[in-house]
Design a protein around this motif. Structure first.
Motif, PDB file in Angstrom:
ATOM      1  N   GLY A   1      -2.347   5.459  -9.995  1.00  0.00           N
ATOM      2  CA  GLY A   1      -1.631   4.577 -10.907  1.00  0.00           C
ATOM      3  C   GLY A   1      -0.920   3.442 -10.202  1.00  0.00           C
ATOM      4  N   CYS A   2       0.226   3.060 -10.751  1.00  0.00           N
ATOM      5  CA  CYS A   2       0.953   1.902 -10.215  1.00  0.00           C
ATOM      6  C   CYS A   2       1.846   2.267  -9.036  1.00  0.00           C
ATOM      7  N   GLN A   3       1.980   3.543  -8.747  1.00  0.00           N
ATOM      8  CA  GLN A   3       2.832   3.972  -7.644  1.00  0.00           C
ATOM      9  C   GLN A   3       2.033   4.053  -6.345  1.00  0.00           C
ATOM     10  N   PRO A   4       2.601   3.603  -5.222  1.00  0.00           N
ATOM     11  CA  PRO A   4       1.919   3.782  -3.939  1.00  0.00           C
ATOM     12  C   PRO A   4       1.867   5.264  -3.580  1.00  0.00           C
ATOM     13  N   ALA A   5       0.837   5.646  -2.829  1.00  0.00           N
ATOM     14  CA  ALA A   5       0.689   7.033  -2.357  1.00  0.00           C
ATOM     15  C   ALA A   5       0.274   6.974  -0.894  1.00  0.00           C
ATOM     16  N   GLY A   6       1.220   7.151   0.008  1.00  0.00           N
ATOM     17  CA  GLY A   6       0.922   7.044   1.431  1.00  0.00           C
ATOM     18  C   GLY A   6       0.445   5.636   1.763  1.00  0.00           C
ATOM     19  N   ALA A   7      -0.760   5.542   2.336  1.00  0.00           N
ATOM     20  CA  ALA A   7      -1.328   4.248   2.727  1.00  0.00           C
ATOM     21  C   ALA A   7      -1.985   3.509   1.561  1.00  0.00           C
ATOM     22  N   ILE A   8      -1.942   4.096   0.363  1.00  0.00           N
ATOM     23  CA  ILE A   8      -2.594   3.498  -0.809  1.00  0.00           C
ATOM     24  C   ILE A   8      -1.562   2.704  -1.610  1.00  0.00           C
ATOM     25  N   PRO A   9      -1.743   1.380  -1.714  1.00  0.00           N
ATOM     26  CA  PRO A   9      -0.813   0.590  -2.529  1.00  0.00           C
ATOM     27  C   PRO A   9      -0.949   0.930  -4.019  1.00  0.00           C
ATOM     28  N   GLY A  10       0.095   0.680  -4.789  1.00  0.00           N
ATOM     29  CA  GLY A  10       0.024   0.865  -6.233  1.00  0.00           C
ATOM     30  C   GLY A  10      -1.073   0.005  -6.846  1.00  0.00           C
ATOM     31  N   ASN A  11      -1.620   0.447  -7.970  1.00  0.00           N
ATOM     32  CA  ASN A  11      -2.670  -0.257  -8.711  1.00  0.00           C
ATOM     33  C   ASN A  11      -3.949  -0.457  -7.908  1.00  0.00           C
ATOM     34  N   SER A  12      -4.254   0.473  -6.993  1.00  0.00           N
ATOM     35  CA  SER A  12      -5.444   0.325  -6.153  1.00  0.00           C
ATOM     36  C   SER A  12      -6.662   0.991  -6.764  1.00  0.00           C
ATOM     37  N   ILE A  13      -7.764   0.262  -6.782  1.00  0.00           N
ATOM     38  CA  ILE A  13      -9.071   0.839  -7.082  1.00  0.00           C
ATOM     39  C   ILE A  13      -9.543   1.487  -5.793  1.00  0.00           C
ATOM     40  N   LEU A  14     -10.043   2.712  -5.890  1.00  0.00           N
ATOM     41  CA  LEU A  14     -10.432   3.456  -4.694  1.00  0.00           C
ATOM     42  C   LEU A  14     -11.940   3.682  -4.647  1.00  0.00           C
ATOM     43  N   TYR A  15     -12.466   3.730  -3.430  1.00  0.00           N
ATOM     44  CA  TYR A  15     -13.885   3.994  -3.193  1.00  0.00           C
ATOM     45  C   TYR A  15     -13.985   5.261  -2.351  1.00  0.00           C
ATOM     46  N   PHE A  16     -14.804   6.213  -2.808  1.00  0.00           N
ATOM     47  CA  PHE A  16     -14.994   7.459  -2.070  1.00  0.00           C
ATOM     48  C   PHE A  16     -16.470   7.725  -1.849  1.00  0.00           C
ATOM     49  N   GLU A  17     -16.781   8.257  -0.677  1.00  0.00           N
ATOM     50  CA  GLU A  17     -18.075   8.867  -0.395  1.00  0.00           C
ATOM     51  C   GLU A  17     -17.775  10.345  -0.208  1.00  0.00           C
ATOM     52  N   ILE A  18     -18.385  11.190  -1.055  1.00  0.00           N
ATOM     53  CA  ILE A  18     -18.027  12.605  -1.087  1.00  0.00           C
ATOM     54  C   ILE A  18     -19.281  13.467  -0.975  1.00  0.00           C
ATOM     55  N   GLU A  19     -19.225  14.437  -0.075  1.00  0.00           N
ATOM     56  CA  GLU A  19     -20.272  15.468   0.033  1.00  0.00           C
ATOM     57  C   GLU A  19     -19.682  16.769  -0.474  1.00  0.00           C
ATOM     58  N   LEU A  20     -20.323  17.372  -1.450  1.00  0.00           N
ATOM     59  CA  LEU A  20     -19.874  18.654  -1.997  1.00  0.00           C
ATOM     60  C   LEU A  20     -20.551  19.763  -1.203  1.00  0.00           C
ATOM     61  N   VAL A  21     -19.824  20.317  -0.248  1.00  0.00           N
ATOM     62  CA  VAL A  21     -20.375  21.289   0.688  1.00  0.00           C
ATOM     63  C   VAL A  21     -20.571  22.650   0.026  1.00  0.00           C
ATOM     64  N   ASP A  22     -19.588  23.076  -0.769  1.00  0.00           N
ATOM     65  CA  ASP A  22     -19.673  24.408  -1.385  1.00  0.00           C
ATOM     66  C   ASP A  22     -18.880  24.424  -2.700  1.00  0.00           C
TER      67      ASP A  22
END
Length: 163
Positions: free
Chosen positions: A140-161
């Motif tokens: 959301g609009c709140q920062p989370a660690g190194a993530i600024p507020g209102n950030s669109i995020l990109y993930f590459e995820i492998e589902l191992v199990d």
């Protein structure tokens, strides 16, 4: 009941896009995420809340951008599943804010951001996906660690199990 009200055309839903939404999808910081407004004719407050949740869920499934690289095989995760994943998380400018690519991380699907809750059930064990998650489905609009507020995020995820 929610689905019947929708089928009977007793529900109107509107998605309000901020002016800068298109630019945000290309990595330019924006001010707000789309807002969902639901009007349900002749319903009580509880039914209206259920409708809003249902429509928001349908909208969220569309809103999370995804690319299946490998769907995997085997069990599909649900909200209560315990998952082992490898992932890299980036801001839209390419800055990596978190990466766990060697030893898998164990987590419960119900304890992660909403974008993962929508995206990971599209995979099976062994699958790999790329997700673009709007801030409303992340932090959301709140920062989370190194993530600024209102950030669109990109993930590459492998589902191992999946357990």
């Amino acid at each position: 009941e929610a689905v019947n009200l929708i089928r009977e055309n007793k529900v109107r839903a509107m998605v309000v896009f901020p002016e800068d939404f298109g630019a945000r999808m290309h990595g330019t910081p924006g001010t707000a995420d789309p807002v969902i407004q639901v009007i349900a004719d002749g319903t009580d407050a509880n039914t209206a809340r259920l409708l809003h949740g249902y429509i928001q869920g349908v909208w969220a499934t569309w809103l999370v951008g995804r690319e299946h690289i490998n769907p995997g095989s085997g069990p599909v995760p649900n909200f209560n599943s315990i998952l082992s994943v490898r992932y890299t998380g980036k801001l839209m400018n390419g800055t990596i804010f978190d990466s766990r690519t060697t030893t898998p991380v164990t987590l419960q699907l119900g304890d992660v951001i909403a974008g993962w809750q929508v995206g990971l059930p599209l995979l099976q064990k062994g699958g790999f996906i790329k997700l673009i998650i709007p801030s409303s489905m992340a932090y959301g609009c709140q920062p989370a660690g190194a993530i600024p507020g209102n950030s669109i995020l990109y993930f590459e995820i492998e589902l191992v199990d999946v357990q």
